[in-house]
Motif scaffolding. Structure first.
Motif, short mmCIF file in Angstrom:
data_model
loop_
_atom_site.label_atom_id
_atom_site.label_comp_id
_atom_site.label_asym_id
_atom_site.label_seq_id
_atom_site.Cartn_x
_atom_site.Cartn_y
_atom_site.Cartn_z
N VAL A 290 0.89 -1.17 0.00
CA VAL A 290 0.00 0.00 0.00
C VAL A 290 0.92 1.21 0.00
CG1 VAL A 290 -1.74 1.28 1.28
CG2 VAL A 290 -1.82 -1.20 1.24
N THR A 291 0.75 2.08 -1.00
CA THR A 291 1.63 3.23 -1.14
C THR A 291 0.84 4.52 -1.22
OG1 THR A 291 1.63 3.04 -3.55
CG2 THR A 291 3.38 1.90 -2.36
N LEU A 292 1.48 5.60 -0.80
CA LEU A 292 0.93 6.94 -0.95
C LEU A 292 1.47 7.46 -2.28
CD1 LEU A 292 -0.71 9.19 0.41
CD2 LEU A 292 1.38 9.92 1.54
N GLU A 293 0.60 7.57 -3.28
CA GLU A 293 1.03 7.85 -4.66
C GLU A 293 1.07 9.34 -4.96
OE1 GLU A 293 2.05 5.89 -7.29
OE2 GLU A 293 2.16 4.33 -5.78
N HIS A 294 2.16 9.76 -5.60
CA HIS A 294 2.33 11.14 -6.06
C HIS A 294 2.50 11.10 -7.57
CE1 HIS A 294 4.17 15.14 -6.50
NE2 HIS A 294 3.52 15.41 -5.38
N ALA A 295 2.23 12.21 -8.25
CA ALA A 295 2.43 12.27 -9.70
C ALA A 295 3.89 12.04 -10.06
CB ALA A 295 1.95 13.61 -10.24
N ASP A 296 4.82 12.49 -9.21
CA ASP A 296 6.25 12.21 -9.37
C ASP A 296 6.54 10.93 -8.60
OD1 ASP A 296 8.96 12.18 -9.62
OD2 ASP A 296 9.32 14.01 -8.47
N ALA A 297 6.95 9.87 -9.29
CA ALA A 297 7.16 8.56 -8.65
C ALA A 297 8.22 8.61 -7.56
CB ALA A 297 7.54 7.53 -9.71
N ALA A 298 9.16 9.57 -7.63
CA ALA A 298 10.19 9.66 -6.61
C ALA A 298 9.64 10.12 -5.27
CB ALA A 298 11.30 10.62 -7.06
N LEU A 299 8.45 10.73 -5.26
CA LEU A 299 7.85 11.22 -4.02
C LEU A 299 6.81 10.26 -3.44
CD1 LEU A 299 7.39 14.97 -4.99
CD2 LEU A 299 9.22 13.94 -3.63
N SER A 300 6.56 9.13 -4.10
CA SER A 300 5.62 8.14 -3.58
C SER A 300 6.23 7.44 -2.37
CB SER A 300 5.28 7.11 -4.66
OG SER A 300 4.59 7.73 -5.71
N LEU A 301 5.36 7.09 -1.40
CA LEU A 301 5.84 6.53 -0.14
C LEU A 301 5.18 5.18 0.15
CD1 LEU A 301 5.33 9.69 2.06
CD2 LEU A 301 7.41 8.98 0.91
N PRO A 302 5.96 4.22 0.67
CA PRO A 302 5.34 2.95 1.10
C PRO A 302 4.71 3.11 2.48
CG PRO A 302 7.70 2.87 1.44
CD PRO A 302 7.41 4.19 0.77
N LEU A 303 3.51 2.53 2.66
CA LEU A 303 2.81 2.58 3.94
C LEU A 303 2.67 1.21 4.58
CD1 LEU A 303 -0.03 5.03 2.90
CD2 LEU A 303 2.06 5.59 4.13
N PHE A 304 2.56 0.17 3.73
CA PHE A 304 2.36 -1.19 4.21
C PHE A 304 2.91 -2.14 3.17
CE2 PHE A 304 -0.35 -5.03 4.20
CZ PHE A 304 -0.16 -5.47 5.50
N CYS A 305 3.71 -3.12 3.59
CA CYS A 305 4.28 -4.10 2.67
C CYS A 305 4.17 -5.48 3.30
CB CYS A 305 5.74 -3.81 2.38
SG CYS A 305 6.01 -2.22 1.61
N SER A 306 3.76 -6.47 2.50
CA SER A 306 3.64 -7.82 3.02
C SER A 306 3.48 -8.80 1.88
CB SER A 306 2.43 -7.91 3.95
OG SER A 306 2.25 -9.23 4.41
N THR A 307 3.77 -10.06 2.16
CA THR A 307 3.47 -11.13 1.20
C THR A 307 2.15 -11.79 1.54
OG1 THR A 307 4.75 -12.66 2.53
CG2 THR A 307 5.89 -11.62 0.69
#
Length: 180
Positions: free
Chosen positions: A76-93
């Motif tokens: 689950v990521t916080l998406e920005h128009a610039d991909a370098a500013l996108s942030l991860p919020l939750f990661c799992s398998t």
């Protein structure tokens, strides 16, 4: 294999680190608040901080990366128009909690819910007009309240009036008009 991790949306503000290939140490420090995001990193020896409002982000997205992981890696990521500013919020398998986390972050940050496609594009899941979700209209339910019990229910079952097949036309009559 990336290790699963989770940020708690109810403990904002939160500070965490994320991978950044362009930074000197390969990391950036992120301060996430309900209203703003501050990204800190050093590039070529120069320290910088980018302060962005949360409203500048497009939304909260679900991403599936099936290329490197078995089982697939979900984020689950916080998406920005610039991909370098996108942030991860939750990661799992583990895919059990992904939808709950996605909706929770969208509700806490007040951003739309997005889905990342296989080609990398991001689209909204639900139709919206501004911040308002668009849905099919629903009928109002008649509730049993004190006022509803006082009204006769047969008044609610009135039939629509029917027009006669031949309209009534009054010809040759004098119109009466009140004058001074």
């Amino acid at each position: 294999m990336a290790s699963p991790w989770r940020l708690d949306p109810f403990s904002l503000p939160v500070r965490f680190t994320a991978a950044d290939g362009a930074a000197d140490e390969g990391l950036r420090i992120i301060d996430l608040h309900r209203e703003r995001v501050v990204l800190r990193r050093a590039h070529a020896g120069m320290r910088m901080a980018v302060n962005l409002p949360v409203a500048a982000y497009r939304g909260v997205a679900i991403r599936l990366d099936a290329t490197t992981e078995t089982p697939p890696f979900v984020a689950v990521t916080l998406e920005h128009a610039d991909a370098a500013l996108s942030l991860p919020l939750f990661c799992s398998t583990d895919n059990d909690d992904i939808v709950a986390e996605w909706q929770l972050w969208g509700r806490v940050l007040g951003l739309p819910l997005l889905v990342a496609e296989v080609d990398g594009t991001v689209r909204e899941v639900f139709a919206r007009m501004g911040r308002l979700l668009i849905a099919a209209p629903t009928w109002r339910r008649r509730r049993r309240s004190a006022v509803a019990r006082r009204r006769p229910s047969r008044l609610l079952r009135r039939r629509a009036g029917a027009l006669s097949a031949v309209p009534v036309v009054h010809r040759g009559e004098r119109e009466i008009i009140a004058r001074d």
